[in-house]
Design a protein around this motif. Sequence first.
Motif, short mmCIF file in Angstrom:
data_model
loop_
_atom_site.label_atom_id
_atom_site.label_comp_id
_atom_site.label_asym_id
_atom_site.label_seq_id
_atom_site.Cartn_x
_atom_site.Cartn_y
_atom_site.Cartn_z
N THR A 114 26.06 39.85 33.58
CA THR A 114 26.44 39.55 34.97
C THR A 114 27.63 38.54 34.77
O THR A 114 28.57 38.53 35.86
CB THR A 114 25.26 38.46 35.49
N VAL A 115 28.00 37.60 33.70
CA VAL A 115 29.08 36.84 33.75
C VAL A 115 30.13 37.67 33.19
O VAL A 115 31.21 37.53 33.76
CB VAL A 115 28.55 35.88 32.50
N LYS A 116 30.11 38.78 32.48
CA LYS A 116 31.18 39.50 31.98
C LYS A 116 31.55 40.29 33.22
O LYS A 116 32.91 40.45 33.52
CB LYS A 116 30.62 40.62 31.00
N THR A 117 30.83 40.98 34.05
CA THR A 117 31.13 41.44 35.53
C THR A 117 32.01 40.53 36.41
O THR A 117 32.72 40.83 36.89
CB THR A 117 29.99 42.17 36.01
N ALA A 118 31.46 39.22 36.32
CA ALA A 118 32.14 38.27 37.47
C ALA A 118 33.46 38.02 37.10
O ALA A 118 34.47 37.85 37.49
CB ALA A 118 31.21 37.08 37.38
N ALA A 119 33.55 37.76 35.59
CA ALA A 119 34.72 37.25 34.89
C ALA A 119 35.72 38.64 35.15
O ALA A 119 36.93 38.49 35.51
CB ALA A 119 34.73 37.24 33.50
N THR B 54 35.76 40.91 37.46
CA THR B 54 35.95 41.02 38.90
C THR B 54 36.89 39.79 39.25
O THR B 54 37.82 40.08 40.29
CB THR B 54 34.73 40.73 39.71
N GLY B 55 36.81 38.38 38.69
CA GLY B 55 37.62 37.52 39.11
C GLY B 55 39.07 37.62 38.82
O GLY B 55 40.02 37.26 39.34
N ARG B 56 39.31 38.43 37.25
CA ARG B 56 40.59 38.60 36.95
C ARG B 56 41.36 39.64 37.89
O ARG B 56 42.60 39.63 38.13
CB ARG B 56 40.65 39.21 35.73
N HIS B 57 40.57 40.69 38.36
CA HIS B 57 41.19 41.77 39.15
C HIS B 57 41.13 41.19 40.77
O HIS B 57 42.30 41.73 41.42
CB HIS B 57 40.34 42.96 39.25
N ALA B 58 40.96 40.15 41.00
CA ALA B 58 40.90 39.80 42.52
C ALA B 58 42.13 38.82 42.60
O ALA B 58 42.96 38.51 41.82
CB ALA B 58 39.58 38.72 42.74
#
Length: 143
Positions: free
Chosen positions: A132-137, A139-143
């Motif tokens: 979950t943390v990896k996915t959020a990180a 997603t945050g970089r691509h946003a």
Amino acid sequence: MTTNTAHGGGPAESASTADLVSQAATQISTLVRDELALAKLELAEKGKRAGIGGGLFGGAAVLAWFGLGLLLTLAVVLIDLVWPLWAAVLVVMVVVFAAAAVAALLGKQKLKAATPPLPSDAVAGVQADVRTVKTAAQTGRHA
């Protein structure tokens, strides 16, 4: 030191930010130290109670062990009223060994079911959290 007249200009408001941070750190340190001392006293008291309880439980187990021995002796004596003594002892011994074998087999099954001794549910939960943390990180970089 300046006073803030908009909020009443009390002594707490006249302290500098560094003084306030220092006071907060001191108070937090004292609070943590006091809480640790309280926890230590509480654990010591609970440890004493657990020790006494464990001793009483151990004493009860020893008395129950002697009671079981007396019960087996009674069984031998009762069977001896009908059969010879050697046959009575043999019958009680076979029953005790059979009960021991059943307990050993059940214990072996329970131990086999408990291996490997890893907290698999906790490991799965941590792995899910990491994903979950990896996915959020990402997603945050691509946003």
